[in-house]
Every structure is written in structure tokens, then in C-alpha cells.
Design an enzyme around this catalytic site. Structure first.
Site, PDB file in Angstrom:
ATOM      1  N   ARG A  26     -21.839 -18.866  27.942  1.00 40.13           N
ATOM      2  CA  ARG A  26     -20.759 -19.844  28.140  1.00 40.13           C
ATOM      3  C   ARG A  26     -19.382 -19.285  27.788  1.00 40.13           C
ATOM      4  O   ARG A  26     -18.366 -19.886  28.142  1.00 40.13           O
ATOM      5  CB  ARG A  26     -21.043 -21.105  27.326  1.00 40.13           C
ATOM      6  CG  ARG A  26     -22.109 -21.993  27.946  1.00 40.13           C
ATOM      7  CD  ARG A  26     -22.258 -23.276  27.171  1.00 40.13           C
ATOM      8  NE  ARG A  26     -22.977 -23.077  25.918  1.00 40.13           N
ATOM      9  CZ  ARG A  26     -23.048 -23.969  24.949  1.00 40.13           C
ATOM     10  NH1 ARG A  26     -22.407 -25.135  25.072  1.00 40.13           N
ATOM     11  NH2 ARG A  26     -23.728 -23.732  23.845  1.00 40.13           N
ATOM     12  N   LYS A  33     -20.703 -12.214  22.415  1.00 41.60           N
ATOM     13  CA  LYS A  33     -20.067 -13.384  21.797  1.00 41.60           C
ATOM     14  C   LYS A  33     -19.641 -13.124  20.363  1.00 41.60           C
ATOM     15  O   LYS A  33     -18.524 -13.478  19.961  1.00 41.60           O
ATOM     16  CB  LYS A  33     -21.017 -14.574  21.849  1.00 41.60           C
ATOM     17  CG  LYS A  33     -20.456 -15.811  21.178  1.00 41.60           C
ATOM     18  CD  LYS A  33     -21.357 -17.018  21.333  1.00 41.60           C
ATOM     19  CE  LYS A  33     -22.646 -16.890  20.557  1.00 41.60           C
ATOM     20  NZ  LYS A  33     -23.415 -18.157  20.539  1.00 41.60           N
ATOM     21  N   ASP A 113     -22.452 -16.624  14.865  1.00 41.89           N
ATOM     22  CA  ASP A 113     -21.335 -17.238  15.593  1.00 41.89           C
ATOM     23  C   ASP A 113     -20.744 -18.413  14.828  1.00 41.89           C
ATOM     24  O   ASP A 113     -20.142 -19.308  15.410  1.00 41.89           O
ATOM     25  CB  ASP A 113     -21.792 -17.690  16.980  1.00 41.89           C
ATOM     26  CG  ASP A 113     -22.928 -18.702  16.928  1.00 41.89           C
ATOM     27  OD1 ASP A 113     -23.426 -18.996  15.809  1.00 41.89           O
ATOM     28  OD2 ASP A 113     -23.334 -19.205  17.996  1.00 41.89           O
ATOM     29  N   TYR A 373      17.218   5.588  20.977  1.00 39.56           N
ATOM     30  CA  TYR A 373      15.832   6.003  20.789  1.00 39.56           C
ATOM     31  C   TYR A 373      15.763   7.200  19.853  1.00 39.56           C
ATOM     32  O   TYR A 373      16.471   8.206  20.057  1.00 39.56           O
ATOM     33  CB  TYR A 373      15.184   6.368  22.129  1.00 39.56           C
ATOM     34  CG  TYR A 373      13.813   6.986  21.984  1.00 39.56           C
ATOM     35  CD1 TYR A 373      12.728   6.237  21.535  1.00 39.56           C
ATOM     36  CD2 TYR A 373      13.604   8.333  22.302  1.00 39.56           C
ATOM     37  CE1 TYR A 373      11.470   6.811  21.391  1.00 39.56           C
ATOM     38  CE2 TYR A 373      12.352   8.914  22.171  1.00 39.56           C
ATOM     39  CZ  TYR A 373      11.289   8.139  21.700  1.00 39.56           C
ATOM     40  OH  TYR A 373      10.049   8.713  21.566  1.00 39.56           O
ATOM     41  N   TYR A 394      10.495  15.160  24.612  1.00 35.87           N
ATOM     42  CA  TYR A 394       9.340  15.580  25.422  1.00 35.87           C
ATOM     43  C   TYR A 394       9.819  16.411  26.599  1.00 35.87           C
ATOM     44  O   TYR A 394      10.656  15.977  27.398  1.00 35.87           O
ATOM     45  CB  TYR A 394       8.588  14.338  25.914  1.00 35.87           C
ATOM     46  CG  TYR A 394       7.311  14.622  26.665  1.00 35.87           C
ATOM     47  CD1 TYR A 394       6.358  15.498  26.162  1.00 35.87           C
ATOM     48  CD2 TYR A 394       7.058  13.989  27.878  1.00 35.87           C
ATOM     49  CE1 TYR A 394       5.181  15.739  26.854  1.00 35.87           C
ATOM     50  CE2 TYR A 394       5.886  14.217  28.578  1.00 35.87           C
ATOM     51  CZ  TYR A 394       4.945  15.102  28.055  1.00 35.87           C
ATOM     52  OH  TYR A 394       3.783  15.339  28.749  1.00 35.87           O
ATOM     53  N   ALA A 430      31.032  11.678  22.167  1.00 34.04           N
ATOM     54  CA  ALA A 430      30.405  10.713  23.059  1.00 34.04           C
ATOM     55  C   ALA A 430      29.992  11.392  24.353  1.00 34.04           C
ATOM     56  O   ALA A 430      30.745  12.174  24.942  1.00 34.04           O
ATOM     57  CB  ALA A 430      31.372   9.571  23.358  1.00 34.04           C
TER      58      ALA A 430
END
Length: 466
Positions: A26, A33, A113, A373, A394, A430
Site C-alpha cells: 500500500r 516499507k 512499522d 564563489y 576546475y 575590478a
């Protein structure tokens, strides 16, 4: 009639069988379950925690034939035995009993259960055997649909248990239900199991042992559970949600009693494993998961998720996610920032809106007020990270480290192409793309970034004659 004290822990002759062989059809799920979670913990682990806390020494879990996932989720000190065919709860107990320590004389049987059962209830049910031969938990439910009904005799003991599908009209009106928590005298149980016959559907019901005991003149004690929610069995997603709400209510009540302020307990989600200090304020829509620890005086939320993290004292986090991180005292995070695993943020750091930090150390007092980041970085104390600055960690094959020295100034939109080191008190202009190390006190600008005279090396301008 003398009997063992109800709250007395079981002795070494006590054991437990946890039934976890049901298919749980069910639930409409590929997940077994008993592996569905309530409060972040699988159902079976919750039951086993209660069993262990109650003091039962020999614990056996009866699983189904296709049960690799369930067995993998069990603690190493719990034995699992397989019920080859799903022939009912009575047969499952027979399978478990065959593997039980022969010294066990008092046995508790509980469903895997039933995530809300407490150790106190398990001890209380077990405490009635002896003198009773069988004891069972019962509860009064306003809506008993789906539960077997318990009929008592004139002395208040169990006369019979009627499965709902076989109940008459009057029996269905009974609100006293079977809580599926039993205690048995083991020698009697071993002799009685072979005598019970199958139900019309071919299954052996555990409740048939009640009739067997009564026919033999044995006492079956009804042990009324004070909180009927403890006997809630999870067979559907709706019942899983009810169990989740009960656990959440238990947790939030405990937190408020311990000095935590919850602005809206109904919209606060805290795993039981989470530890929270005093004078913490938690706003709506906060999710605290796993092994999280929150120090005194913090303000969390609204809209905050913290997973497996340590949060220091007087930290403010809102509309943000923190996972697998160590956050020092007086840090501010948010709104809309993400702190990823293996990150350490030291004291008095500010991480503002739309920032992401991963696998990095951020030194005390560093400011990162706007989107940016930091990945695989080591940032010293007192650094300023300008808006839009990122570490390019990366190269498509390997992730590289970025080191930023104390009191450095990283200008807006700077790209730090790792591996690269920015020295103490160095500056980037900047929009710079920094591909080479910058020495302490150095200044670089441009694409790619090139050095310009350092402030340290500049001589003060001489006054001109007027």
C-alpha cells in the site's frame, strides 16, 4: 497478583523479535516499507532504538526473502532471519523464535512499522509476563478503521482479538484496538505456535495465539497505552505523514522546554538527532537535519536548511542552505547563500546574498557581502571579497586550490584561476583575471592581470611650489 514492576528494565532472559517481512504494497514504493523515514530515521531503526533503550538483550529482526536493503540498514549487533514465504505474523514469529537465544524466557514482539513506540511502553508490556502468559498493548482510537478490535472479559483481560475483516457490526464499533505489541512466556509460545491454524486467507495470525491462550486457561493481559499514537502502524503514505507530524511535535515540544524559541512550531522541521542550545530563535520554514549542532543565541531563518553542520554561538542564517560545514561564532549568512560540505567559516565572517562556498577555509572577519564563489580555497582573516569574485578551481580535469592571504582585497568580478596565491594585503582590480601568484602587498589589474606599483613601494608625492 504479584508481577514484575512495569518500568523495570528487562533482565538477561528477555528478548525481542521485530517483524519487518511485510511487503508494504500500500506504500506503492520500490523502497521497503520499513526503510521509509520519519524524522530522518528509517522506521525499522526507530523501532530498534526503542527496543535497545528498553534493555532487551537478544534482538532478532524477521525480514522477507528479498530483504538485502533492509538487512543492510540494520545495526551490526542485530540479527536478521528470513521468512521465506509471507505466511503471516504468526509464522514470522515462529521463524524468529527458532533463532532466539535458548535462555530467553520473556519475549516482546513488535512491528518494524511502528515508529512511535517508546521504550517505556515496551518495558510496560513485558512487565506483565509473568504472571500473565501473554500481554498485549491496546489503545482507544476514535477512528479504529484498519485495526483488529480487542474484546475484554469481565475482569478486564483480553477475551479475544477480532481482525477487522472478520468483525461483526458490534465488534467493529469497539474502539479498543490491538496495538501489535505483544509479550509472551517463551516456553508457552514455543508449544502454542504449532497448534494455531491458518486464517481463511491462508496466513497464520499472531492474534490467534490469544485464542489459544484463552482456551488453555491462560491469562492474556490488556496493557492500555496512554498515548494511542504509539501503536500507529505505517502502511500508507498518509500514515507516514501522520507519524512524521507526531515526531515533529515531540521534538518541538522538547526544544521549547529546553529554552529554544520557535516562532511557528508547525512549520519547523528538526531531526531528533539535532542538538540546539539555549536562547536560539528559529523562524518558520527551517529544516535542521542529521548531526547538526547549533550554539546558544543563534537566529535561524526564515527559510533556512542546515544539514550535518556545527553552528557556533550567536550566528545569524536566513534564506540559506548550510551542509557539512563548521561555522564559527557571530557569523552572518544570507540571504540566498549556500555553504557546501567541508567548509569552515571562522568567527565574525559575513557571507551575504547569492554567495557559494565549497571545501574552503574562510578566516575570521572576512567579508563576502555580495554574490560570488569560493571553491577549494584558503582565505585568511580580514579579507574583502568583492561582488562577483570567483575562484576558477576546475580546469576540466583536476580541481586546484586558491590561497588568499590575510587582509587581501579581491576586487569585484575578479577571477582567480587556480592554482594561485594572493599574498597578504595584496589587491586585485575590478574585472581582473588572475593567473599568476600575487606577492604580499602587490597590486594587479587587467586581463590577464598584470602588476602595477604597490602602495607599499609608492613614495609620497612632493608638494609643488605654488
Amino acid at each position: 497478583m504479584a508481577r514484575q514492576e512495569r518500568d523495570e528494565p528487562p533482565d538477561s532472559a528477555s528478548g525481542a523479535i521485530v517483524l519487518a517481512a511485510g511487503r508494504g504494497e500500500r506504500m506503492r514504493s520500490e523502497i521497503p516499507k520499513v526503510l521509509h523515514t520519519v524524522g530522518g530515521v528509517p522506521l525499522i531503526r526507530r523501532v530498534l532504538t526503542a527496543v535497545r533503550a528498553a534493555g532487551f538483550k537478544d534482538v532478532i529482526v524477521v525480514v522477507g526473502a528479498e530483504s538485502d536493503a533492509v538487512r543492510a540498514a540494520l545495526p551490526p549487533d542485530v540479527r536478521a532471519v528470513v521468512q521465506p514465504q509471507p505466511r503471516g505474523t504468526g509464522d514470522a514469529v515462529r521463524v524468529g523464535l527458532e533463532q532466539l537465544d535458548t535462555r530467553v524466557r520473556n519475549l516482546v514482539v513488535v512491528g518494524g512499522d511502528t515508529p512511535l513506540v517508546t521504550s517505556q511502553t515496551l518495558r510496560e508490556v513485558a512487565g506483565h509476563v509473568p504472571p500473565a502468559t501473554v500481554a498485549m498493548a491496546t489503545a482507544m482510537l476514535e477512528r479504529p478503521t484498519g485495526y483488529g478490535r480487542v474484546i475484554l472479559d469481565e475482569r478486564g483481560n483480553v477475551a479475544r482479538v477480532v481482525e477487522e475483516v472478520y468483525a461483526t457490526g458490534d465488534e467493529r464499533d469497539t474502539q479498543l484496538v490491538n496495538g501489535m505489541i505483544f509479550a509472551f512466556d517463551v516456553p508457552w509460545l514455543a508449544s502454542a505456535l504449532p497448534r494455531i491454524g491458518p486464517a481463511p486467507n491462508g496466513e497464520l495470525y499472531l492474534t490467534a495465539l490469544v485464542a489459544e491462550a484463552r482456551q488453555g486457561g491462560c491469562t492474556v493481559r490488556a496493557v492500555k497505552v496512554q498515548d494511542p499514537r504509539e501503536v500507529l502502524g505505517v502502511n500508507t503514505r498518509a500514515e507516514l505523514a501522520v507519524a512524521e507530524a507526531v515526531v515533529r511535535e515531540r521534538v518541538t515540544s522538547r526544544l521549547m522546554e529546553a529554552g529554544v524559541s520557535l516562532v511557528d512550531p508547525a512549520s519547523t522541521f528538526v531531526d531528533e538527532s539535532v542538538v540546539i542550545g539555549q536562547d536560539v530563535v528559529i523562524h518558520p520554514q527551517c529544516y535542521l537535519r542529521g548531526e547538526t549542532v547549533v550554539g546558544d543565541g543563534c537566529v535561524l531563518g526564515p527559510g533556512t536548511e542546515v544539514i550535518d553542520s556545527r553552528i557556533g554561538r550567536n550566528v545569524r542564517i536566513w534564506w540559506s542552505v548550510v551542509e557539512g560545514a563548521d561555522v564559527g561564532p557571530r557569523v552572518q549568512i544570507g540571504p540566498y547563500s549556500r555553504i557546501r560540505p567541508s567548509t569552515t567559516i571562522e568567527a565574525d565572517v559575513t557571507v551575504g546574498s547569492f554567495a557559494e562556498i565549497k571545501n574552503s577555509l574562510v578566516g575570521a572577519g572576512t567579508q563576502m557581502h555580495h554574490f560570488g564563489y569560493l571553491g577549494d580555497a584558503e582565505v585568511g582573516p580580514g579579507v574583502n571579497i568583492g561582488a562577483g569574485a570567483i575562484t576558477v578551481n576546475y580546469d576540466g580535469v583536476v580541481k586546484h586550490r586558491t590561497v588568499i592571504g590575510a587582509r587581501a582585497f579581491v576586487g569585484s568580478d575578479t577571477m582567480l584561476v587556480a592554482p594561485v596565491t594572493i599574498g597578504e594585503e595584496a589587491m586585485t582590480g575590478a574585472g581582473s583575471v588572475v593567473t599568476r601568484n600575487v606577492p604580499a602587498g602587490g597590486r594587479v589589474v587587467g586581463v590577464p592581470a598584470r602588476p602595477i606599483p604597490s602602495r607599499r613601494n609608492q613614495k609620497p608625492a612632493l608638494p609643488t611650489e605654488g
